[in-house]
Motif scaffolding. Sequence first.
Motif, PDB file in Angstrom:
ATOM      1  N   GLU A   2       0.830  -1.198   0.000  1.00 41.11           N
ATOM      2  CA  GLU A   2       0.000   0.000   0.000  1.00 41.11           C
ATOM      3  C   GLU A   2       0.868   1.252   0.000  1.00 41.11           C
ATOM      4  OE1 GLU A   2      -3.095   0.371  -0.335  1.00 41.11           O
ATOM      5  OE2 GLU A   2      -3.882  -1.650  -0.090  1.00 41.11           O
ATOM      6  N   HIS A   6       1.067   4.086  -2.883  1.00 42.05           N
ATOM      7  CA  HIS A   6       0.817   5.491  -2.546  1.00 42.05           C
ATOM      8  C   HIS A   6       1.952   6.366  -3.038  1.00 42.05           C
ATOM      9  CE1 HIS A   6      -0.191   9.082  -0.359  1.00 42.05           C
ATOM     10  NE2 HIS A   6       0.988   9.047   0.223  1.00 42.05           N
ATOM     11  N   CYS A   9       1.715   6.746  -6.752  1.00 40.03           N
ATOM     12  CA  CYS A   9       0.587   7.590  -7.172  1.00 40.03           C
ATOM     13  C   CYS A   9       0.855   9.068  -6.925  1.00 40.03           C
ATOM     14  CB  CYS A   9      -0.692   7.167  -6.446  1.00 40.03           C
ATOM     15  SG  CYS A   9      -1.323   5.573  -6.997  1.00 40.03           S
ATOM     16  N   THR A  10       1.637   9.386  -5.876  1.00 36.69           N
ATOM     17  CA  THR A  10       1.849  10.794  -5.546  1.00 36.69           C
ATOM     18  C   THR A  10       2.957  11.426  -6.353  1.00 36.69           C
ATOM     19  OG1 THR A  10       3.281  10.056  -3.742  1.00 36.69           O
ATOM     20  CG2 THR A  10       0.994  10.547  -3.192  1.00 36.69           C
ATOM     21  N   HIS A 302      -5.426  16.976  -4.230  1.00 27.68           N
ATOM     22  CA  HIS A 302      -4.629  15.751  -4.306  1.00 27.68           C
ATOM     23  C   HIS A 302      -3.459  15.931  -5.274  1.00 27.68           C
ATOM     24  CE1 HIS A 302      -8.539  14.314  -2.777  1.00 27.68           C
ATOM     25  NE2 HIS A 302      -7.829  13.414  -2.137  1.00 27.68           N
ATOM     26  N   LEU A 308      -5.005   9.771  -7.981  1.00 25.48           N
ATOM     27  CA  LEU A 308      -5.012   9.847  -6.519  1.00 25.48           C
ATOM     28  C   LEU A 308      -6.340  10.413  -6.014  1.00 25.48           C
ATOM     29  CD1 LEU A 308      -3.151   9.341  -4.074  1.00 25.48           C
ATOM     30  CD2 LEU A 308      -2.464  11.740  -4.219  1.00 25.48           C
ATOM     31  N   ARG A 311      -9.011   7.648  -6.272  1.00 29.52           N
ATOM     32  CA  ARG A 311      -8.907   6.570  -5.291  1.00 29.52           C
ATOM     33  C   ARG A 311      -9.218   7.047  -3.875  1.00 29.52           C
ATOM     34  NH1 ARG A 311      -9.080   3.147  -3.881  1.00 29.52           N
ATOM     35  NH2 ARG A 311      -7.302   1.853  -3.370  1.00 29.52           N
ATOM     36  N   ARG A 312      -8.761   8.243  -3.519  1.00 24.65           N
ATOM     37  CA  ARG A 312      -8.951   8.686  -2.138  1.00 24.65           C
ATOM     38  C   ARG A 312     -10.324   9.295  -1.882  1.00 24.65           C
ATOM     39  NH1 ARG A 312      -3.390  11.546   0.084  1.00 24.65           N
ATOM     40  NH2 ARG A 312      -2.147   9.633   0.253  1.00 24.65           N
ATOM     41  N   THR A 316     -13.116   4.511  -2.934  1.00 27.53           N
ATOM     42  CA  THR A 316     -12.436   4.067  -1.724  1.00 27.53           C
ATOM     43  C   THR A 316     -12.378   2.552  -1.620  1.00 27.53           C
ATOM     44  OG1 THR A 316     -14.546   4.230  -0.518  1.00 27.53           O
ATOM     45  CG2 THR A 316     -13.078   6.147  -0.459  1.00 27.53           C
ATOM     46  N   ARG A 330     -20.327   9.558  -1.138  1.00 26.35           N
ATOM     47  CA  ARG A 330     -19.024  10.195  -1.088  1.00 26.35           C
ATOM     48  C   ARG A 330     -19.131  11.717  -1.172  1.00 26.35           C
ATOM     49  NH1 ARG A 330     -16.148   8.251   1.772  1.00 26.35           N
ATOM     50  NH2 ARG A 330     -14.454   9.525   0.933  1.00 26.35           N
TER      51      ARG A 330
END
Length: 340
Positions: A2, A6, A9-10, A302, A308, A311-312, A316, A330
């Motif tokens: 994970e 992450h 993705c960032t 984001h 990102l 997904r966030r 989710t 959401r």
Amino acid sequence: EEALVHESCTQRLPGDAACEEPIVHQGISNRAPSKKIRLHKALTQPFPSDETFEEPLVDQAATQPSPSSATSQKVQLRRARTQDWTKRQPGSPKMRPAVVMDNYVMATDMELIDIDSSGEFPHFMSWVLSSFSHLVCLWHKLDKDRSMALHRQAFMNGMKQLAYPGRTERLWRLLDRGMTGSVSFLQFAPESGLELAAFRRWVHQKVGSGQSLFQVLDEDRSKSLTFKEFTQGCKKAGLPAELQHTMRTLFLVLDSDDDFGQDTIMEDEIRVLDRWKPPAYLWAEPDYEAKERFKQALCSKHNQNPLLAWRRALDTGGNMRVSFEEFTIRCKALAAKGFA
């Protein structure tokens, strides 16, 4: 894994000429990439030009031998399945095979089901017409509680009792495209569902409820409506011309005895117009400006990374899908946090 996903993705997205390789964490270069890393590679690798496109885009990780023979067999099977659907004709729009696939549905086990060539749905419809005359009649057999929705187990049990000769599991995957575990009447019979939704809207605007409509149409106070009484009464009440050709289907949907509209509608049967809640987006006008503002606001929170943000903030659950109900939940959650 994970944390690695992450971090990937960032990082900035590959968009310039200097970025030629997919971003992969160096710490895992000596071991077989995980499913999430392979998906990230598929999302970020550049596309070949139309002139140089000769081979299908296949995950490079799949070409490496796996330490497990069972895993190796799965990789070979996955590669064989991707040979057909990753090919495209020269000059056709470029697309990432893991993201955009016309005429395909992603199933629960991440396999791709070709709706056009599977043959399951045409086989199912042939069975329906020969055994029940109409798709709505089968729905009445399955939806025993008149909730206008079917959960997976109820569908499986019902089809087994009706001795369906096809592959029930594969059929469910085709029907439950959102992978929510349930299928609404609108998903099961889209044309009839849209007709019923339009009729329900007219009823609630005209008389307020299905029960009130029944009182208006039941002039002889027999506590039942024949097809003639139903059609003549609706036309007399001002049913729009564009809905008048749907009267046979509407009567069949409301008559839960499922005998193709030859019986009568009882008062408790017409109350389905009050219990059923079709999705609100059927009548809403699209607001394209609001959509762009929403996307820009999410991305700004984001690091300008759409994946990102998706997904966030929205997906989710990580299944690459967001149903209308999930989207509504959401959005409310975002509003509660001060998102505007």
